[in-house]
Design a protein around this motif. Structure first.
Motif, PDB file in Angstrom:
ATOM      1  N   ALA A 176      27.978  22.934  93.929  1.00 61.17           N
ATOM      2  CA  ALA A 176      26.949  21.895  94.035  1.00 61.17           C
ATOM      3  C   ALA A 176      25.983  21.956  92.855  1.00 61.17           C
ATOM      4  O   ALA A 176      25.543  20.919  92.345  1.00 61.17           O
ATOM      5  CB  ALA A 176      26.188  22.038  95.353  1.00 61.17           C
ATOM      6  N   ASP A 177      25.667  23.165  92.413  1.00 65.55           N
ATOM      7  CA  ASP A 177      24.777  23.314  91.266  1.00 65.55           C
ATOM      8  C   ASP A 177      25.441  22.789  89.999  1.00 65.55           C
ATOM      9  O   ASP A 177      24.798  22.159  89.150  1.00 65.55           O
ATOM     10  CB  ASP A 177      24.396  24.781  91.100  1.00 65.55           C
ATOM     11  CG  ASP A 177      23.377  24.990  89.986  1.00 65.55           C
ATOM     12  OD1 ASP A 177      22.295  24.383  90.059  1.00 65.55           O
ATOM     13  OD2 ASP A 177      23.675  25.738  89.044  1.00 65.55           O
ATOM     14  N   VAL A 178      26.740  23.032  89.841  1.00 71.46           N
ATOM     15  CA  VAL A 178      27.459  22.516  88.670  1.00 71.46           C
ATOM     16  C   VAL A 178      27.485  20.988  88.695  1.00 71.46           C
ATOM     17  O   VAL A 178      27.252  20.332  87.667  1.00 71.46           O
ATOM     18  CB  VAL A 178      28.893  23.094  88.627  1.00 71.46           C
ATOM     19  CG1 VAL A 178      29.685  22.468  87.481  1.00 71.46           C
ATOM     20  CG2 VAL A 178      28.856  24.609  88.481  1.00 71.46           C
ATOM     21  N   ARG A 179      27.770  20.422  89.870  1.00 70.83           N
ATOM     22  CA  ARG A 179      27.792  18.957  89.983  1.00 70.83           C
ATOM     23  C   ARG A 179      26.428  18.373  89.667  1.00 70.83           C
ATOM     24  O   ARG A 179      26.323  17.328  89.014  1.00 70.83           O
ATOM     25  CB  ARG A 179      28.246  18.546  91.387  1.00 70.83           C
ATOM     26  CG  ARG A 179      29.725  18.755  91.646  1.00 70.83           C
ATOM     27  CD  ARG A 179      30.160  17.989  92.893  1.00 70.83           C
ATOM     28  NE  ARG A 179      29.474  18.473  94.083  1.00 70.83           N
ATOM     29  CZ  ARG A 179      29.946  19.406  94.880  1.00 70.83           C
ATOM     30  NH1 ARG A 179      31.113  19.983  94.610  1.00 70.83           N
ATOM     31  NH2 ARG A 179      29.276  19.790  95.954  1.00 70.83           N
ATOM     32  N   VAL A 192      22.669   4.541  98.888  1.00 69.14           N
ATOM     33  CA  VAL A 192      23.514   4.832 100.043  1.00 69.14           C
ATOM     34  C   VAL A 192      24.767   5.587  99.651  1.00 69.14           C
ATOM     35  O   VAL A 192      25.436   6.190 100.502  1.00 69.14           O
ATOM     36  CB  VAL A 192      23.884   3.532 100.793  1.00 69.14           C
ATOM     37  CG1 VAL A 192      22.653   2.837 101.302  1.00 69.14           C
ATOM     38  CG2 VAL A 192      24.698   2.599  99.906  1.00 69.14           C
ATOM     39  N   ALA A 193      25.126   5.593  98.358  1.00 67.13           N
ATOM     40  CA  ALA A 193      26.290   6.348  97.905  1.00 67.13           C
ATOM     41  C   ALA A 193      25.981   7.825  97.742  1.00 67.13           C
ATOM     42  O   ALA A 193      26.866   8.608  97.403  1.00 67.13           O
ATOM     43  CB  ALA A 193      26.806   5.785  96.588  1.00 67.13           C
ATOM     44  N   GLY A 194      24.719   8.219  97.949  1.00 68.80           N
ATOM     45  CA  GLY A 194      24.362   9.624  97.889  1.00 68.80           C
ATOM     46  C   GLY A 194      24.018  10.123  96.513  1.00 68.80           C
ATOM     47  O   GLY A 194      23.989  11.330  96.281  1.00 68.80           O
ATOM     48  N   PHE A 195      23.724   9.213  95.587  1.00 74.06           N
ATOM     49  CA  PHE A 195      23.410   9.644  94.231  1.00 74.06           C
ATOM     50  C   PHE A 195      22.118  10.430  94.181  1.00 74.06           C
ATOM     51  O   PHE A 195      21.891  11.205  93.257  1.00 74.06           O
ATOM     52  CB  PHE A 195      23.326   8.432  93.305  1.00 74.06           C
ATOM     53  CG  PHE A 195      23.281   8.790  91.848  1.00 74.06           C
ATOM     54  CD1 PHE A 195      22.087   8.856  91.171  1.00 74.06           C
ATOM     55  CD2 PHE A 195      24.444   9.087  91.169  1.00 74.06           C
ATOM     56  CE1 PHE A 195      22.039   9.195  89.842  1.00 74.06           C
ATOM     57  CE2 PHE A 195      24.416   9.430  89.834  1.00 74.06           C
ATOM     58  CZ  PHE A 195      23.204   9.481  89.158  1.00 74.06           C
ATOM     59  N   VAL A 196      21.253  10.244  95.160  1.00 73.92           N
ATOM     60  CA  VAL A 196      19.976  10.949  95.158  1.00 73.92           C
ATOM     61  C   VAL A 196      20.137  12.401  95.612  1.00 73.92           C
ATOM     62  O   VAL A 196      19.162  13.131  95.693  1.00 73.92           O
ATOM     63  CB  VAL A 196      18.962  10.235  96.079  1.00 73.92           C
ATOM     64  CG1 VAL A 196      18.623   8.872  95.539  1.00 73.92           C
ATOM     65  CG2 VAL A 196      19.502  10.119  97.499  1.00 73.92           C
ATOM     66  N   GLY A 197      21.341  12.801  95.867  1.00 75.57           N
ATOM     67  CA  GLY A 197      21.553  14.172  96.318  1.00 75.57           C
ATOM     68  C   GLY A 197      22.098  14.186  97.737  1.00 75.57           C
ATOM     69  O   GLY A 197      22.199  13.160  98.405  1.00 75.57           O
ATOM     70  N   ARG A 198      22.466  15.355  98.182  1.00 74.88           N
ATOM     71  CA  ARG A 198      23.025  15.485  99.529  1.00 74.88           C
ATOM     72  C   ARG A 198      21.944  15.216 100.560  1.00 74.88           C
ATOM     73  O   ARG A 198      20.885  15.842 100.555  1.00 74.88           O
ATOM     74  CB  ARG A 198      23.596  16.881  99.729  1.00 74.88           C
ATOM     75  CG  ARG A 198      24.213  17.087 101.095  1.00 74.88           C
ATOM     76  CD  ARG A 198      24.797  18.469 101.218  1.00 74.88           C
ATOM     77  NE  ARG A 198      25.892  18.655 100.271  1.00 74.88           N
ATOM     78  CZ  ARG A 198      26.555  19.810 100.144  1.00 74.88           C
ATOM     79  NH1 ARG A 198      26.229  20.853 100.890  1.00 74.88           N
ATOM     80  NH2 ARG A 198      27.537  19.918  99.263  1.00 74.88           N
ATOM     81  N   VAL A 199      22.188  14.254 101.421  1.00 78.56           N
ATOM     82  CA  VAL A 199      21.229  13.920 102.461  1.00 78.56           C
ATOM     83  C   VAL A 199      21.908  14.077 103.813  1.00 78.56           C
ATOM     84  O   VAL A 199      23.112  13.854 103.949  1.00 78.56           O
ATOM     85  CB  VAL A 199      20.697  12.468 102.302  1.00 78.56           C
ATOM     86  CG1 VAL A 199      19.871  12.343 101.043  1.00 78.56           C
ATOM     87  CG2 VAL A 199      21.821  11.458 102.282  1.00 78.56           C
TER      88      VAL A 199
END
Length: 443
Positions: free
Chosen positions: A21-24, A422-429
């Motif tokens: 997740a940190d790499v992504r 809504v595609a989750g670009f702001v991070g894991r929600v």
């Protein structure tokens, strides 16, 4: 010799393995910031004459004349800020938390400035348009979005998916107009100031009425909440179009000519340069939006009722075990959300004028996107709503620059931002665990 042999040897440190997740996150930051930097450099290189005009003080300013200035410094400062942020991302030193958000905001403001320098420079005709203060328009548009986002947060924190915000908006807009118009015509003895207040009451009743239907079908009969929400949106559009068509010709003044909310200046604060009039020279609904955000935060996170709402949204069975009435608590949260959504709907007519059957223009769904982008938190959702309001206002401001910026692209900006959210670009929600799941008490 013995001392030498007994001395423990220090083992070599094992190489640290980075989390995927940190790499992504790093890759995502590098790609986005690189694209922003390239765009800013392109904006600057496309400018021949960097002279632009600004009119940020607003129409109510005493010296309401365009000011000429050179936009070169703004463009290069934006490039420098983005380059620093990109360097931090490349070496994996981009901070998390509030520091990272602050850097993102600074980069975003820089990109906005570089874009405006390009958009307003080199006017093609004899008319040189001036940049205007974006804050008043952003606040005007974002008011309804903030109310809708708060409605969504309250419902989904309690475990009820509220797709019906758009239906609550359109219903609140219609009945807000009707109540305000009818009060003005039928109750002529009352002060004009109270007519929009009656409009607010109409919007609240309409929003709570749609919310009651959502709660009734979702909580009483366990109908799929997404399906119910979509149906209620269609119902809102249908019933308001039908009722609008039933207004007799010549009676529009009595049923669809609302008395508008008047601006009320807050002393001292309204005199702040550039920001005062934009933030503190607004109408009652805007001030209610300012107060509603901390109020909802306090209710959800600082009161016993808020703890119950969050518990029934996360683990309703455990909440039931300790004596919390799950469905009753959900009813309360949904109805309170309907109150806020109704206020948001009333803002369309009480701030602009007569009701039109498509005036909400899908903003209820953008409010729902603000809930997701704000991670189901009232403050963050309100900030996301402000961002969406800013993008929509940007489209209105740049409509006179259609030769440089295609109007269709500007119109799509809020919806592109919605897709990104809504595609989750702001991070894991993570939504509340029981969001959308009906609960039935078992013995």
């Amino acid at each position: 010799m013995t001392d030498v042999l007994d001395t423990p040897t220090t083992a070599a440190p094992e190489p640290q393995v980075r989390d995927r997740a940190d790499v992504r996150r790093q890759v995502k930051l590098v790609v986005v910031l690189a694209l922003v930097l390239l765009a800013e450099v392109w904006f600057k290189l496309q400018i021949d004459d960097p002279t632009v005009y600004q009119l940020f003080k607003g129409a109510r300013s005493k010296d309401n004349l365009p000011v000429e200035f050179d936009g070169t410094a703004v463009s290069w400062i934006a490039v420098a800020l983005t380059a620093v942020a990109l360097l931090l991302a490349v070496v994996n030193r981009y901070p998390r938390g509030w520091a990272g958000v602050l850097i993102a905001v600074v980069v975003g403001i820089g990109f906005y400035g570089a874009f405006l320098m390009w958009a307003y420079a080199d006017p093609s005709g004899t008319f040189a348009p001036a940049m205007t203060n974006p804050i008043p328009g952003t606040i005007r548009i974002a008011t309804a979005l903030v109310f809708g986002a708060l409605a969504g947060v309250l419902c989904e924190r309690a475990g009820v998916v509220n797709i019906a915000i758009e239906g609550q908006f359109i219903s609140g807009a219609f009945f807000g107009s009707v109540f305000s118009s009818f009060a003005f015509v039928s109750l002529g003895a009352i002060p004009v100031f109270w007519c929009p207040v009656f409009g607010l009451l109409g919007g609240i009743l309409a929003g709570m009425g749609v919310a009651a239907m959502l709660a009734f079908f979702a909580l009483r009969y366990h109908v799929d909440q997404v399906v119910v929400g979509v149906v209620l949106v269609a119902f809102g559009y249908g019933i308001t179009s039908f009722l609008l068509g039933q207004i007799p010709d010549g009676r529009e003044d009595q049923f669809n000519n609302p008395e508008l909310l008047q601006a009320v200046d807050i002393p001292v604060l309204v005199d702040i340069p550039y920001l005062g009039t934009a933030l503190f020279g607004q109408n009652l609904l805007v001030y209610l939006a300012y107060l509603s955000v901390p109020a909802v935060w306090f209710l959800l996170f600082q009161t016993r009722w808020g703890l119950r709402v969050r518990s029934v949204g996360e683990h309703p069975k455990a909440a039931d075990t300790v004596g919390i009435a799950v469905n009753r608590t959900r009813w309360q949260a949904v109805l309170l959300g309907g109150l806020f959504a109704g206020l948001g709907g009333a803002s369309f007519t009480l701030s602009t004028g007569a009701f039109d059957k498509e005036m909400t223009a899908g903003l209820g769904f953008i409010s729902l996107a603000a809930v997701i982008m704000g991670r189901w938190h009232p403050v963050y959702a309100a900030l996301a709503a402000l961002m969406f309001g800013f993008l929509r206002n940007l489209k209105d401001q740049l409509s006179i620059l259609d030769e440089k910026v295609p109007g269709d692209l500007l119109s799509a900006l809020p919806y592109l931002a919605t897709i990104i959210a809504v595609a989750g670009f702001v991070g894991r929600v993570r939504a509340p665990a029981a969001d959308g799941q009906p609960y039935q008490k078992t013995d």
